[in-house]
Design an enzyme around this catalytic site. Structure first.
Site, mmCIF file in Angstrom:
data_model
loop_
_atom_site.group_PDB
_atom_site.id
_atom_site.type_symbol
_atom_site.label_atom_id
_atom_site.label_comp_id
_atom_site.label_asym_id
_atom_site.label_seq_id
_atom_site.Cartn_x
_atom_site.Cartn_y
_atom_site.Cartn_z
ATOM 1 N N CYS A 59 -3.342 10.760 4.758
ATOM 2 C CA CYS A 59 -3.567 10.382 6.151
ATOM 3 C C CYS A 59 -3.870 11.667 6.907
ATOM 4 C CB CYS A 59 -2.335 9.692 6.716
ATOM 5 S SG CYS A 59 -2.489 9.340 8.469
ATOM 6 N N HIS A 115 1.788 5.349 -0.914
ATOM 7 C CA HIS A 115 1.323 6.710 -1.185
ATOM 8 C C HIS A 115 2.356 7.375 -2.093
ATOM 9 C CE1 HIS A 115 -2.116 7.392 1.713
ATOM 10 N NE2 HIS A 115 -1.746 6.141 1.962
ATOM 11 N N HIS A 118 0.868 -1.191 0.000
ATOM 12 C CA HIS A 118 0.000 0.000 0.000
ATOM 13 C C HIS A 118 0.900 1.235 0.000
ATOM 14 C CE1 HIS A 118 -3.603 2.243 1.864
ATOM 15 N NE2 HIS A 118 -2.603 3.079 2.070
ATOM 16 N N ASN A 123 -2.842 8.177 -2.201
ATOM 17 C CA ASN A 123 -2.382 6.830 -2.552
ATOM 18 C C ASN A 123 -1.891 6.825 -3.990
ATOM 19 O OD1 ASN A 123 -4.859 6.566 -0.612
ATOM 20 N ND2 ASN A 123 -3.716 4.683 -0.383
HETATM 21 ZN ZN ZN Z 1 -2.970 4.887 3.106
#
Ligand code: ZN
Length: 312
Positions: free
Chosen positions: A240, A209, A207, A249
């Site tokens: 965030c 960003h 995951h 992201n």
């Molecule tokens: Zn995230």
């Protein structure tokens, strides 16, 4: 059965992206975006978060969003659960997967969920009990896996320790989150190799960003290391809310474009995805970072007369 070249793209925009929008996005709009994404061929989405409405007002309609989603196409719907209450609500809403989350670094975990890492891990046991009774698998999102905005580098041994504890508890999927865009290809290699060596059966999700512009490069490194699951946000939504300067992201359409051009298959219709991305940009009401939704895929031809003046 998905083949060797199949990569699973998990859409997290409706959770990771929408949660940081201050203005409430109407429930019908959220549901409509999610259903459209499923219509593009996406088969797993993180759709909402069963957090306290006081903590994240944008997610106060979690149960209503779940109820509105078209389940007939068989997409798996995951939702974040911070505690037992969230787990019970998620089970009632019939999520396909619960996602527990913590940060590997103490200061980020403290600022995000106001607990020590140990307290978070201990707290997951009660969530696991609820999930077991409801027969719902639990996955994990591990924030600051590649670095912490308050502490800097995060030792890989610490990530390994947290992953070990989660697996021991019965957590099925391990997601390494790059909450504030601190990952680099070298760190991706170190972390993926360390974890796959220590836990050969690990189901790893990455995951990233795009805070520092190398989100897709990091994904590509993960791909070359054999990782099969990546999370991304439509149009590059996200960030965030608790981390200063954290941007979106990696972008779903850009990721899908890259995967297809690299010879992988995703089961996702890129053309339809671009249309949804453009719609999401209109919903949010400001320019979003996705690139392919602006330029189109490389095979999209321009009319000669219209573009004749573009030089360089
Ligand atoms: Zn995230």
């Amino acid at each position: 059965m998905p083949g060797d070249r199949h990569i699973e793209v998990v859409e997290v925009g409706p959770r990771d992206g929408f949660q940081m929008e201050h203005k409430f996005i109407p429930t019908e709009t959220k549901v409509d975006v999610i259903n459209s994404l499923i219509g593009c061929g996406i088969r797993k989405l993180e759709v909402t978060s069963f957090v306290s409405p006081r903590a994240v007002p944008q997610m106060r309609d979690a149960a209503e969003v779940m109820a509105g989603i078209d389940r007939t196409l068989g997409a798996r719907l995951a939702a974040l659960v911070p505690n037992v209450k969230g787990a019970e609500n998620a089970a009632r809403a019939k999520v396909d997967e619960m996602v527990v989350f913590l940060s590997v670094s103490e200061s980020h975990n403290k600022s995000n969920v106001n607990r020590s890492v140990e307290e978070s891990l201990e707290g997951f046991r009660a969530v696991m009990d609820v999930a077991r009774v409801a027969k719902i698998p639990v996955h994990s999102g591990i924030a600051t896996s590649f670095g912490c905005p308050f502490e800097g580098n995060v030792p890989v041994e610490r990530v390994k320790m947290v992953v070990g504890r989660l697996l021991e508890m019965g957590v099925q999927g391990i997601g390494l989150g790059d909450t504030t865009g601190m990952a680099t290809p070298r760190l991706v290699r170190e972390r993926v190799e360390t974890l796959t060596r220590a836990f050969p059966n690990i189901e790893l999700t990455l995951h990233f960003h795009n805070t520092r512009g190398i989100g897709l490069v990091n994904a590509f490194e993960g791909l070359n290391l054999g990782v099969k699951i990546f999370e991304s946000s439509i149009a590059g939504l996200g960030g965030c809310p608790f981390a200063p300067g954290a941007s979106g992201n990696i972008c779903t359409e850009d990721l899908v474009y890259m995967l297809h051009e690299a010879g992988y298959e995703t089961g996702i219709d890129l053309g339809k995805l671009i249309e949804v991305a453009r719609r999401v940009e209109r919903v949010i009401g400001r320019e979003l970072p996705g690139q392919v939704m602006k330029a189109g895929p490389r095979s999209a031809l321009h009319s000669l007369t219209g573009s004749a003046r573009a030089v360089g």
